[in-house]
Each structure stands twice: as structure tokens, then as C-alpha cells.
Design an enzyme around this catalytic site. Sequence first.
Site: not given
Length: 309
Positions: A42-44
Amino acid sequence: MFGAFRSVYENAPDFDQRLEAAFALLDAMYAEGVNCFDCSNHYGEEPLGEWLEARGLRDEVVILTKGAHHNRWRKRVTDFDILHDVHDSLAKLKTDRLDLFLLHRDDPAQPVGPLMDALNRCYDEGKIRVFGVSNWEIPRIEAANEYAAKHGLQPFTVSSPNFGLAEQVCDLWGGGCVTIAGPENADARRWYAGHHMPVFAYSAMARGFFSGRVKSDDPEGAKDAMDEFGLKGYVCPANFERLRRCEQLAREKGVGVSEIALAWIFNQRDLDVYALVATSRPENMRANIRASGMALTEEECRWLDLGER
């Protein structure tokens, strides 16, 4: 490095500008010798995947990503969620394998067997090379590895708890996070040392507490230098004393406070530890790299952690 990278990416006004900002930072970090990138389902992952494809660097870097993170509706630590997140991560990262895949959270209500079966399925298919956990308590790691040994499966071989010179005074995000920092977690550190399990230490710099922007003689100034999670988790008298000692040793050695705090982590002789650090500025990463090679004596390490000198 993806904490700061994510903010650079998300704060740009449109997609093209977000990618441009991401590529500029990733190019700069790679030029400094950074070849392992920490991200999550959920990030990056999306900008990293675009950059790897555009630069043709997939075989030159190590990807550490995480899945099975809870959402607002439920705890997502099931065999289904693991398989779902592995395949989503592969797509977003534009790759056919994940070098390190960690379960981002735990749900102690779930039996470990189906989780290990799902991870081993991905391992056998070549989709993940090494797998482990983040924010799992030691008894759960032991139970999972006992199941793996009994069934001839690959075990968890890495772990990513919080660890650094600063102790956490509370769970930053309100539940489900695990730290092995501070005097009360000495037994956990001994377990990691005794089992020779690598530790990927997140929030190693206490969310900016050791950045140099916070001063030991101005505790109120921390409110302007740290986010709400850092203030909640690390602002306490004991950590300000650790900061004061970092400042003193930094003056003696002619380096920055952040270098001393990071060097303390790499000089934990009993632990196989790797610090996950975030920055949006190449000069800060240069300081981090210098810190990774800085030698501190056992006496200095003990003193920084509130011992005698």
C-alpha cells in the site's frame, strides 16, 4: 528510504509530475549506491516499478516489499490475502519475483499453517525468494517455524520490528506494531541474536527524533520537527537524554547527530541488523552511508543507551 519518497511522490500535483519527482529521487539514491528499496503493497510499489522498468535495473536492485496489512474493515492476514497481495505486488513492481516479502501485520487469531502453506506456494513458484514478517511477536514466529519444520517447508528467515536507539513509549499506530527497542525488550533482542535472524529495523531514526532538527535542550521544539506519530511514540525524558548524549558524541567526533544514532544500530555486535531509513535528500543519504561504516566502541554504545561511560 520510501517513507520520505512516498511524500515526495504523493505531494506532486499530477501523475506525470509525481513520476518525475519519484524518478529524480530514485536516480539520486541509486547514484549514491543504494540498491535495496523498501516498499509495501500500500505504498511505494507503483513508482518503483515504473522506475525499474524505465531504467532497466531490475536485476541490479533488491526489492523488499510487504503485504497482508489490515484495512479499516478487517485484519487481512489470511492465505487468500497473501496470494492476492503477492500477485498485486508483482504487477505493480513490474517484475516476476519479489526478493524479500514480509507479512506486514499479524492476526494471532489466525492459525499459522495456512499462512506458511501460502507463502511456500509462492516460494515454490519462484514468485518470492525470501519471506518473513514485520510486527510479529516471537512466540508466533516460533509457532510458524515449528509448523514449517514439521511439514518440510521453508520457514520465516527475516523479521522487521521497530528497533533503534530510542525506545517507544507506546504503539505509534494504535495496535499491532512490535518493537524490540528499549530496556524492557532485552529478551527479544537476545532471541534474535541467539537465532541469528536478520532484523530489518523500521523507524530506526525514531521518525526524525535523531534527525538533528530536534534539540535535547528544547523539548518543545520537537512539536515543529516531528509528525504526530513520532511525538506520540518517542517524546519522553529518557529519549531526550539519549539525544543529549548523541549530540555530545557527535561534537566529539565531528559528525551529525543522525550519524551517531544510526551508527549505534550498526554497532550492535550481537544482532544482524539492517536499518530502514527514509530521506528525500541525497546529502542525507550520504550521511546514512557514512554512518553504516562508523565504528563505535562497546563503551560508547552502552553510554548512548543510558549506561555508564
